[in-house]
Write an enzyme that holds these catalytic residues in place. Structure first.
Site, PDB file in Angstrom:
ATOM      1  N   GLY A  26       0.789  -1.225   0.000  1.00 28.38           N
ATOM      2  CA  GLY A  26       0.000   0.000   0.000  1.00 28.38           C
ATOM      3  C   GLY A  26       0.821   1.274   0.000  1.00 28.38           C
ATOM      4  N   ASP A  28       2.638   4.460  -1.395  1.00 25.88           N
ATOM      5  CA  ASP A  28       2.606   5.288  -2.592  1.00 25.88           C
ATOM      6  C   ASP A  28       3.248   6.625  -2.291  1.00 25.88           C
ATOM      7  OD1 ASP A  28       0.637   7.181  -1.618  1.00 25.88           O
ATOM      8  OD2 ASP A  28      -0.866   5.631  -1.928  1.00 25.88           O
ATOM      9  N   TYR A  36      -3.306  -0.391   7.274  1.00 27.38           N
ATOM     10  CA  TYR A  36      -4.710  -0.464   6.865  1.00 27.38           C
ATOM     11  C   TYR A  36      -5.604  -0.766   8.069  1.00 27.38           C
ATOM     12  CZ  TYR A  36      -3.517  -0.450   1.860  1.00 27.38           C
ATOM     13  OH  TYR A  36      -3.095  -0.110   0.601  1.00 27.38           O
ATOM     14  N   LYS A 222      -1.841  -1.380 -12.434  1.00 25.77           N
ATOM     15  CA  LYS A 222      -1.645   0.027 -12.068  1.00 25.77           C
ATOM     16  C   LYS A 222      -0.344   0.182 -11.306  1.00 25.77           C
ATOM     17  CE  LYS A 222      -4.366   2.240  -9.066  1.00 25.77           C
ATOM     18  NZ  LYS A 222      -5.712   2.653  -8.634  1.00 25.77           N
ATOM     19  N   LYS A 224       2.019   2.931  -8.999  1.00 27.66           N
ATOM     20  CA  LYS A 224       2.114   4.181  -8.251  1.00 27.66           C
ATOM     21  C   LYS A 224       3.291   4.987  -8.793  1.00 27.66           C
ATOM     22  CE  LYS A 224      -1.197   3.061  -5.384  1.00 27.66           C
ATOM     23  NZ  LYS A 224      -2.407   3.875  -5.166  1.00 27.66           N
ATOM     24  N   ASP A 252      -0.758   6.179 -11.043  1.00 30.90           N
ATOM     25  CA  ASP A 252      -1.502   6.774  -9.921  1.00 30.90           C
ATOM     26  C   ASP A 252      -0.552   7.629  -9.085  1.00 30.90           C
ATOM     27  OD1 ASP A 252      -3.018   7.374  -7.699  1.00 30.90           O
ATOM     28  OD2 ASP A 252      -3.515   5.291  -7.196  1.00 30.90           O
ATOM     29  N   ASN A 254      -1.550   9.708  -6.538  1.00 28.82           N
ATOM     30  CA  ASN A 254      -2.020   9.938  -5.166  1.00 28.82           C
ATOM     31  C   ASN A 254      -1.902  11.402  -4.733  1.00 28.82           C
ATOM     32  OD1 ASN A 254      -1.130   6.835  -5.176  1.00 28.82           O
ATOM     33  ND2 ASN A 254      -2.777   7.164  -3.699  1.00 28.82           N
ATOM     34  N   GLU A 278      -4.124   8.759 -12.458  1.00 28.60           N
ATOM     35  CA  GLU A 278      -5.103   8.803 -11.363  1.00 28.60           C
ATOM     36  C   GLU A 278      -4.646   9.772 -10.279  1.00 28.60           C
ATOM     37  OE1 GLU A 278      -6.234   4.902 -10.138  1.00 28.60           O
ATOM     38  OE2 GLU A 278      -6.604   5.488  -8.054  1.00 28.60           O
ATOM     39  N   GLU A 305     -11.281   8.492  -5.326  1.00 28.30           N
ATOM     40  CA  GLU A 305     -11.207   7.796  -4.042  1.00 28.30           C
ATOM     41  C   GLU A 305     -11.210   8.753  -2.863  1.00 28.30           C
ATOM     42  OE1 GLU A 305      -7.167   6.074  -4.925  1.00 28.30           O
ATOM     43  OE2 GLU A 305      -6.884   6.365  -2.781  1.00 28.30           O
ATOM     44  N   ASP A 328     -15.808   5.275  -4.380  1.00 30.59           N
ATOM     45  CA  ASP A 328     -15.288   4.517  -3.241  1.00 30.59           C
ATOM     46  C   ASP A 328     -16.489   4.224  -2.357  1.00 30.59           C
ATOM     47  OD1 ASP A 328     -12.477   4.214  -1.368  1.00 30.59           O
ATOM     48  OD2 ASP A 328     -14.363   4.417  -0.298  1.00 30.59           O
ATOM     49  N   HIS A 355     -12.504   2.648  -6.949  1.00 29.90           N
ATOM     50  CA  HIS A 355     -11.350   2.463  -6.079  1.00 29.90           C
ATOM     51  C   HIS A 355     -11.652   1.320  -5.124  1.00 29.90           C
ATOM     52  CE1 HIS A 355      -9.311   3.421  -2.118  1.00 29.90           C
ATOM     53  NE2 HIS A 355      -8.292   3.283  -2.936  1.00 29.90           N
ATOM     54  N   ALA A 356     -10.645   0.484  -4.889  1.00 26.72           N
ATOM     55  CA  ALA A 356     -10.804  -0.560  -3.873  1.00 26.72           C
ATOM     56  C   ALA A 356      -9.433  -0.878  -3.311  1.00 26.72           C
ATOM     57  CB  ALA A 356     -11.502  -1.788  -4.443  1.00 26.72           C
ATOM     58  N   GLY A 357      -9.338  -2.001  -2.620  1.00 23.62           N
ATOM     59  CA  GLY A 357      -8.112  -2.326  -1.898  1.00 23.62           C
ATOM     60  C   GLY A 357      -8.346  -2.071  -0.424  1.00 23.62           C
ATOM     61  N   GLU A 386     -11.001  -1.991  -9.185  1.00 22.15           N
ATOM     62  CA  GLU A 386      -9.658  -2.212  -8.653  1.00 22.15           C
ATOM     63  C   GLU A 386      -9.652  -3.460  -7.766  1.00 22.15           C
ATOM     64  OE1 GLU A 386      -8.035   1.098  -6.470  1.00 22.15           O
ATOM     65  OE2 GLU A 386      -5.981   0.388  -6.809  1.00 22.15           O
TER      66      GLU A 386
END
Lengths: 459, 459
Positions: A26, A28, A36, A222, A224, A252, A254, A278, A305, A328, A355-357, A386
């Site tokens: 995760g 970025d 998380y 995708k 980052k 992406d 961010n 993104e 997101e 999201d 958006h997911a994850g 995603e």
């Protein structure tokens, strides 16, 4: 078994954190070390069939306690509600939560309070779908169009979408829905994977995971980007060489860039044919996204997101600022607001690629895309959800992804229910994992040590 | 007295609530029953001179505990900081708070977390001004332009304002500053009053307070509108008849309307010659404000008290969406972000008329307008600070308003310090007032009874 109609009896909250920063999963350009986490809520009920509503806000560590406090601040709107009325009209709860005039001051309709509303509203929809014995996507797809329109708050978006237009879209979406349901159940909904592309991964790991993504049947990956241009050029070249010319490769940033930087940096990566860029800049910058979109075409611009609510999505569409709209499931005010956003996207003809994850975001958002396919947009063309292969094991009904496609959930509900054992283990700071971990490490990666927040308490 | 350099030793937080809803003070079309509240923070120090930094977020009751939790989540960034470095560069704290990657997820830069950042950053500026023995407006007005530019975060606004442009504006603003300081000290800064116009007041009270406002020397009043058009027509007619044609009369809808409604409703009140219409719709709707502005001219459009950050203000200016920019001292990320916003307004030539009222907002924001007059815009033309005569008695250095003008503060600091006795009495729910009140009334007007939030605890 009570003789009065069943009601919500309590709103329980849990501060659940997973130590993902240890593996740079995760990572970025803006989020180097996320843990998380979920500010998790359970609507306890005295439903004779034992149903409870589960929902959550996803966060990345510190501040999960603030999010829990925000959910608790809403609980007096929920406790005591009769389940029949709540499940027949979750929009009534949505209206009461959004309309709390004192809490509204803390937004309005954005940030911590609005995500808390989303968690509670989503929990109500989970409960409604469980009581209807349907997965949420099917409950929505089979619902009466007039009723769906009644679930949407048109305040602040009526200049772009009227209730009448929404009804027309939903009635049109109903045509062919039976066939599309059959196709969805047979083939699933296309996904794409971000697993190869985290900034913290080595080129070797990127290569290995990109190769695996293609082997797993994904047609889009995708990466980052945004921390260092030379690194990005090397990583994009590496990934493009691995996946070949036919796999879509999104990048992406961010929110790392200013408007001018976004255009320059994206164009510097254009030779690797990114499909979309993104979050090139602040999610609040509608006019900035419009400028960027004009500056980077034919690379598409995607965001969402971190877009706070339907009002900002409305403007992104009105301004022609995005090619791809990324909903999201847990950022905005829950299913009701996401219905509004899906309707806006359909009105403007912009594809939705969620958006997911994170924790559980894949589990939730698949339902919204599947509803959209079956009963609104009617297509999966240029639409992908995603997918990140993290933390699904903590859910009772985890997503199933085969050959790059999300399988349509069959279990009743919103797939939001976490295993009780996972909650017990990862509740912060009193769960088994954290008790052991905090005894051996400095706690600074997730929380100031002086926090007095209580976890898992019923509110 | 310590031999090490003085530092921040603790971050204390207090949940302070005033029972203003009992009198319908502050009632408007969206906020029928506010209990004006402050999530209050004190940066405790071991400064040998005993200085402490005070700051707060203003809220209207429920959720003040969530805001307190958010401030606490920031405390690990503050405790231990050497005071000399902090006061020499409050921007360093601002950057660290905004840049906390895990907490950033809860915004970014909006809502509860961002207001918490504003409270802490403002407390640091209060401390810096106290240690410099200057009121904040004077500290800012006498500061080196290069240093002021170093205090601004240009991320996401550089397409509208570069550091070089900001420096030019501040250098130009320095010309004549000595004269303007003398004028400010002599005459004060013009204010306007909202006291007559709360929706919950009777026509008799409106008449009496409007007459009083003119007698008190105010040249502008403001009326809340938006709940019922017939009522609004009657109230506007009443007020206009009382104040005559030469007093400006603003109207304020507090986000009540959709875009189309805003245009129609405002035009229906045009015969009473409102000077501006404030918050006609969602503060997030940049494009909507631009449409409304075109639809209601020559009535001016004003917004800002709920505008979340500099990125949205930037766009309101870029889109030509507002005639009047209303900063709020405690909504955005504190003094540093308000410097950015004042610079943007100066660049675009849009007058700033701050939002105030609530608890302590007048005390804070006067410093920003006075700095702007002395050392940036150089004028008070078409500029007025909102004034509401509520709750000033709780502050150690309350605002002084004479003949419709705010007197320039002379006490060192940001005028944010509340009397210890007020904090003790109105801390919720354990202060004297609330203990007595909660023993006799249902607590639902301010807080769900099951809250477990602790108040006044050091974090």
């Amino acid at each position: 078994m009570s003789s009065t109609p069943p009601r919500v009896t309590a709103v329980d909250t849990y501060d659940i954190r997973f130590p993902t920063s240890r593996e740079l999963d995760g990572s970025d350009a803006m989020n180097p070390d996320p843990d998380y986490s979920a500010a998790y809520v359970v609507l306890r009920t005295d439903d004779p069939d034992g149903h409870q509503g589960h929902g959550f806000t996803f966060t990345i560590g510190r501040g999960n306690d603030v999010q829990v406090a925000a959910i608790r601040a809403l609980s007096h709107h929920v406790v005591g509600r009769p389940l029949d009325a709540l499940c027949a009209d979750p929009g009534s709860l949505n209206r009461d939560l959004i309309g709390d005039s004192q809490l509204r001051w803390l937004g309005p309709e954005k940030g911590v309070m609005h995500m808390a509303i989303g968690a509670v509203v989503n929990a109500a929809w989970d409960l409604a779908a469980k009581r209807a014995a349907k997965p949420l996507w099917r409950l929505l797809a089979e619902a009466d169009p007039e009723w769906l329109v009644s679930q949407v708050d048109f305040r602040y978006i009526a200049d772009a979408l009227t209730p009448e237009e929404a009804l027309d879209l939903l009635k049109a979406g109903r045509q062919g829905a039976t066939d599309r349901t059959a196709r969805l159940v047979e083939r699933g909904y296309p996904g794409y994977t971000t697993s190869p592309g985290w900034l913290g991964y080595s080129d070797e790991k990127l290569t290995r995971l990109a190769r695996q993504a293609v082997a797993d049947g994904f047609t889009q990956i995708k990466l980052k980007v945004g921390a260092d241009l030379d690194d990005d050029i090397r990583r994009c070249r590496t990934a493009r060489a691995v996946v070949g010319p036919d796999i879509r490769m999104a990048i992406d940033a961010n929110q790392r860039w200013n408007v001018g930087d976004a255009v320059q940096w994206t164009n510097a990566l254009a030779e690797f044919e990114p499909y979309w860029v993104e979050e090139p800049t602040s999610p609040d910058d509608i006019l900035g996204h419009a400028l960027i979109r004009r500056g980077v075409a034919p690379v598409k611009v995607a965001t969402g997101e971190h877009v706070q609510n339907r009002v900002v999505f409305k403007q992104l569409l009105q301004a022609g600022a995005i090619d791809i709209l990324q909903i999201d499931a847990a950022r905005v005010g829950g299913v009701n607001e996401n219905l509004a956003i899906l309707l806006l996207a359909a009105k403007f003809g912009v594809p939705v690629c969620p958006h997911a994850g994170g924790v559980g975001l894949c589990e939730l958002v698949q339902h919204l895309s599947m509803f959209d396919f079956v009963a609104l947009s009617g297509t999966t063309e240029d639409r992908v959800i995603e997918y990140v292969d993290h933390l699904h094991e903590h859910f009772v009904d985890p997503v199933v992804v085969r050959q790059g496609h999300y399988a349509a959930p069959t279990a009743p509900g919103f797939s939001a229910t976490m295993h009780a054992s996972s909650i017990a283990e990862f509740t912060y700071p009193d769960g088994e994992f954290w008790v052991k971990d905090l005894a051996t490490t400095a706690p600074e990666s997730t929380q100031a040590p002086e926090s007095t927040e209580q976890n898992g308490a019923a509110a």
